[in-house]
Scaffold this active site. Structure first.
Site, short mmCIF file in Angstrom:
data_model
loop_
_atom_site.label_atom_id
_atom_site.label_comp_id
_atom_site.label_asym_id
_atom_site.label_seq_id
_atom_site.Cartn_x
_atom_site.Cartn_y
_atom_site.Cartn_z
N TYR A 184 0.83 -1.20 0.00
CA TYR A 184 0.00 0.00 0.00
C TYR A 184 0.87 1.26 0.00
O TYR A 184 0.69 2.17 -0.81
CB TYR A 184 -0.93 0.01 1.21
CG TYR A 184 -1.82 1.23 1.27
CD1 TYR A 184 -2.99 1.29 0.51
CD2 TYR A 184 -1.49 2.33 2.06
CE1 TYR A 184 -3.81 2.40 0.55
CE2 TYR A 184 -2.30 3.46 2.10
CZ TYR A 184 -3.46 3.49 1.35
OH TYR A 184 -4.26 4.60 1.38
N LYS B 290 1.31 4.12 -2.98
CA LYS B 290 1.05 5.54 -2.78
C LYS B 290 2.29 6.38 -3.12
O LYS B 290 2.16 7.51 -3.61
CB LYS B 290 0.61 5.80 -1.34
CG LYS B 290 -0.81 5.31 -1.05
CD LYS B 290 -1.84 6.03 -1.91
CE LYS B 290 -3.26 5.63 -1.56
NZ LYS B 290 -4.27 6.38 -2.36
#
Length: 233
Positions: free
Chosen positions: A141, A145
């Site tokens: 994750y 990002k």
């Protein structure tokens, strides 16, 4: 800067959490219409909200959405997924799915809407990142990002000539379904939406929503050890 009053926007992942807050804030500031997307959209009682189906990993789904939303001048890339597992033990299918949704999906959206924004006067592209763009320890994750942040910074340069404002938004942990099982302090989606709308109207290129995010951003020039999530708990 972008004028919200009278605008028409599309918010991916717009029927819950941050997406819903973005839609509500835009309407509160006078937006004429907001398209909100979901994999399985639900009807809205507000005639200014138009729910539409979207799967950001599917180019055909994106094309169908674009065909129905050629009047937009604000695009908010909000849809995302969180699959938590250490990188060394994660299922590679989950890592790939994370990047498909959090990186390649928003890029496809940007590519599809760039000519529409140009035709409608430039408008704005808003990309929702995270403080985890800069902190290590958030596995796929966080890596996704970080990649998305880099994409946004390059898209800002590429879209400048057509007058499109590109806003990168970084925030700590918001109180949404995605963070239900997390116990750290959380900020409200409404606080995030207000900060983003303020940034749009002021002409900002980047919005740092909360104190945690501002602290981490200021630490980027320091020792890399200070960018571990464990150092921020």
């Amino acid at each position: 800067m972008t004028t919200i009053e009278g605008s028409i926007a599309v918010v991916t992942g717009g029927q819950r959490g941050l997406g819903r807050a973005f839609a509500e804030e835009l309407l509160a500031r006078g937006a004429a219409k907001v398209y909100v997307t979901a994999r399985r959209p639900e009807p809205s009682a507000d005639p200014r909200i138009v729910p539409l189906e979207l799967e950001v990993t599917d180019p055909e789904s994106i094309a169908a959405l674009v065909d129905r939303t050629r009047d937009v001048n604000i695009v908010i890339n909000n849809a995302g997924v969180l699959k938590s597992a250490p990188l060394l033990t994660a299922d590679m299918a989950d890592v790939i799915a994370t990047f498909e949704t959090n990186v390649f999906g928003p890029l496809r959206i940007a590519q599809a809407y760039a000519p529409i924004l140009a035709a409608n006067g430039g408008g704005a592209l808003v990309d929702i990142h995270s403080v985890l763009s800069w902190l290590s320890g958030a596995a796929a994750y966080g890596a996704s990002k970080a990649a998305f942040w880099s994409l946004t910074n390059s898209l800002r340069l590429e879209l400048a000539a057509q007058g499109t404002q590109v806003v990168g938004v970084h925030l700590g942990f918001a109180d949404t379904d995605m963070t239900t099982e997390m116990t750290m302090p959380k900020i409200s989606p409404a606080q995030v939406a207000t900060a983003v709308a303020d940034g749009l109207e002021k002409g900002d290129n980047e919005v740092l929503v909360d104190d945690l995010t501002r602290q981490v951003k200021s630490a980027l020039s320091g020792p890399v050890e200070n960018l571990a999530m464990t150092a921020r708990r």
